[in-house]
Motif scaffolding. Structure first.
Motif, PDB file in Angstrom:
ATOM      1  N   TYR A 456      -2.198   0.991  -1.855  1.00 53.17           N
ATOM      2  CA  TYR A 456      -1.419   1.413  -3.027  1.00 53.17           C
ATOM      3  C   TYR A 456      -0.029   0.783  -3.008  1.00 53.17           C
ATOM      4  O   TYR A 456       0.454   0.282  -4.038  1.00 53.17           O
ATOM      5  CB  TYR A 456      -1.313   2.934  -3.049  1.00 53.17           C
ATOM      6  N   LEU A 457       0.624   0.789  -1.870  1.00 57.49           N
ATOM      7  CA  LEU A 457       1.988   0.259  -1.783  1.00 57.49           C
ATOM      8  C   LEU A 457       2.040  -1.248  -1.965  1.00 57.49           C
ATOM      9  O   LEU A 457       3.076  -1.796  -2.381  1.00 57.49           O
ATOM     10  CB  LEU A 457       2.614   0.645  -0.441  1.00 57.49           C
ATOM     11  N   THR A 458       0.955  -1.939  -1.649  1.00 51.86           N
ATOM     12  CA  THR A 458       0.956  -3.414  -1.749  1.00 51.86           C
ATOM     13  C   THR A 458       0.073  -3.922  -2.890  1.00 51.86           C
ATOM     14  O   THR A 458      -0.316  -5.089  -2.898  1.00 51.86           O
ATOM     15  CB  THR A 458       0.468  -4.020  -0.423  1.00 51.86           C
ATOM     16  N   ARG A 459      -0.222  -3.041  -3.838  1.00 55.77           N
ATOM     17  CA  ARG A 459      -1.159  -3.426  -4.899  1.00 55.77           C
ATOM     18  C   ARG A 459      -0.620  -4.547  -5.778  1.00 55.77           C
ATOM     19  O   ARG A 459      -1.389  -5.338  -6.339  1.00 55.77           O
ATOM     20  CB  ARG A 459      -1.517  -2.204  -5.760  1.00 55.77           C
ATOM     21  N   ASN A 460       0.703  -4.637  -5.914  1.00 53.96           N
ATOM     22  CA  ASN A 460       1.294  -5.683  -6.746  1.00 53.96           C
ATOM     23  C   ASN A 460       1.922  -6.802  -5.915  1.00 53.96           C
ATOM     24  O   ASN A 460       2.684  -7.615  -6.448  1.00 53.96           O
ATOM     25  CB  ASN A 460       2.371  -5.076  -7.657  1.00 53.96           C
ATOM     26  N   LEU A 461       1.609  -6.813  -4.618  1.00 58.57           N
ATOM     27  CA  LEU A 461       2.234  -7.787  -3.737  1.00 58.57           C
ATOM     28  C   LEU A 461       1.516  -9.131  -3.824  1.00 58.57           C
ATOM     29  O   LEU A 461       0.276  -9.192  -3.832  1.00 58.57           O
ATOM     30  CB  LEU A 461       2.217  -7.277  -2.296  1.00 58.57           C
TER      31      LEU A 461
END
Length: 477
Positions: A456-461
């Motif tokens: 979730y925290l790196t979904r747009n990374l």
């Protein structure tokens, strides 16, 4: 010259910045290198456990080893004719010789009661559990009516040379008043040795005149006290064996091929009652064969190994130490990769999401602190116990890494997140060590939650920095 924020951490230079994917691979590489010190800690636990076992054996030396009791059995010698073929003058000649053999009678019924009194003995930081056992019982012997089926007649038996034999695997453990054996109400003097095979030939015996057994059962009462450590084993032989064991030790382990018919375990100790018949043993109450060789005087009998498993036809009670700190530390070390993985992931997220640069040396120092926790846990557990050692080692490492994280991440609030993560990890590990039966379930759920959070925290990374490269190319155009 790079810019500096808050007077602590340098800002990134976009032209030299590694991609998030490269940073992840770099963190994984450093975590893999930390497997070497983790494996070293595992070997250290193994070495300390061996040292502890050696120290416990030294403490128990002279006290008595793990004891096995067997018998009693009634042995009546008799003479029989044996033939052999020999060669004399080139011809085969059959000779008939008179030899002594033994008729071994197991009791028709035996009742044995053992009162086991445990004791903790210490040497330096090591502790061993030893015990003293008072054993008494009554055995009832009968001469089989169908004795002729075994190739022996009642008239051929030398009743005046009979022996009543008892087995004790480590006879050096006998202590207190001498063993007492009375046969039909008459006390008999005892001699060392001639124990049955189940006790390795170690034990004691009494001479008697067994003539009364021809007309009535022979009753033998006995009592003796001995010392041992670790476990107490019974090798049953009678037609009906009833063994009652009682002890104030609250943590017994019942092992072997026969388990108690009844047992009770409480904070005040345990009691167990065994019932074993010779049909379950698959053995006859009568054994006629060659006379057993006498034990050489002065030769020590082999002691039962402390870690030897109970036999298929034995009943064993082991006095278990409630908390085996070495097994718990060993299990904790196996979770070391989870500690390193979760902590490195937190630092990686601060690096690639919050924009705080974390160098390889800082990863290594944080990993060294995580590995040091297990060394401190082992060292303190040997002195103050596992739970207290866990609190001390955990608090020390959390404080150390939190203070260091404040400098590395350039923020006390970020260091607070690291401290919270470590406290949660240590708390979860303690729960996993306490609930061994559910450790796999709990661990798998936590890993699922951790993976979901990272996703979730790196979904747009942009892990490969492909979008940034495309944007720069578009700007140049």
């Amino acid at each position: 010259m790079p810019q500096v924020t808050d007077g602590a951490r340098p800002m990134r230079d976009p032209t030299t910045e590694r991609t998030p994917g490269m940073k992840l691979a770099f963190a994984i590489l450093i975590g893999a290198l930390l497997a070497i010190p983790l494996f070293t800690v595992y070997l250290l636990v193994y070495d300390r456990e061996n040292q502890s076992a050696t120290a416990r054996a030294s403490i128990a030396e002279g006290w008595g080893g793990p004891q096995t009791i067997a018998g009693p059995t009634l042995v009546i010698p008799y003479q029989a004719q044996a033939t052999e073929t020999v060669t004399e003058g080139g011809r085969q000649v059959v000779r008939t010789n008179t030899v002594w053999r033994e008729l071994v009678l197991a009791p028709e019924r035996v009742e044995i009661a053992s009162q086991v009194q445990p004791e903790r003995r210490q040497r330096s930081i090591y502790e061993a559990v030893v015990y003293s056992a008072n054993t008494q019982g009554r055995a009832r012997f009968l001469l089989p009516a169908d004795l002729a089926r075994f190739g022996v007649t009642a008239d051929a038996l030398a009743y005046d040379r009979a022996e009543l034999r008892f087995g004790l695997s480590d006879a050096k453990g006998l202590f207190g008043p001498p063993p007492r054996v009375t046969i039909s109400g008459v006390s008999r003097p005892l001699q060392p040795g001639k124990g049955p095979a189940e006790s390795g030939g170690s034990g004691f015996f009494a001479w008697l005149d067994a003539s009364p057994i021809r007309g009535a059962p022979l009753i033998a009462d006995f009592s003796y006290a001995f010392r041992g450590n670790g476990s107490l084993t019974l090798a049953p032989r009678a037609g009906d064996t009833r063994w009652t064991v009682m002890s104030p030790w609250a943590n017994p382990s019942f092992q072997g091929g026969f388990l108690p018919a009844q047992h009770r375990i409480g904070s005040d100790g345990f009691s167990a009652i065994y019932r074993v018949g010779n049909l379950a043993l698959g053995r006859s109450l009568v054994d006629a064969g060659e006379a057993a060789p006498a034990a050489a005087p002065g030769n020590p009998y082999a002691r039962t190994a402390a870690d030897a498993p109970a036999g298929e036809y034995e009943a064993r009670v082991t006095l278990v130490t409630p908390v085996d700190l070495y097994s718990q530390v060993n299990r904790a070390v196996k979770y070391g990769f989870l500690f390193i993985g979760f902590t490195f992931m937190a630092f990686l997220l601060f690096d690639i999401v919050a924009g705080v640069r974390v160098s390889a040396v800082e990863y290594l120092l944080v990993g060294a602190g995580l590995v040091l926790f297990f060394v401190m846990l082992l060292a303190f557990a040997e002195v103050i116990g596992f739970t207290a050692a866990y609190l001390v080692a955990g608090a020390a490492i959390v404080a150390l890494l939190s203070a260091y994280s404040a400098a590395v991440l350039g923020s006390r609030r970020r260091a607070g997140y690291i401290a919270g993560l470590l406290v949660a990890l240590y708390a979860v590990l303690y729960v996993l060590l306490s609930l061994e039966a559910y450790s796999l379930l709990i661990g798998s759920l936590l890993l699922f939650a951790a993976l979901a959070s990272v996703m979730y925290l790196t979904r747009n990374l942009d892990w490969g920095a492909q979008r940034a490269t495309s944007d720069r190319a578009a700007n140049r155009e």
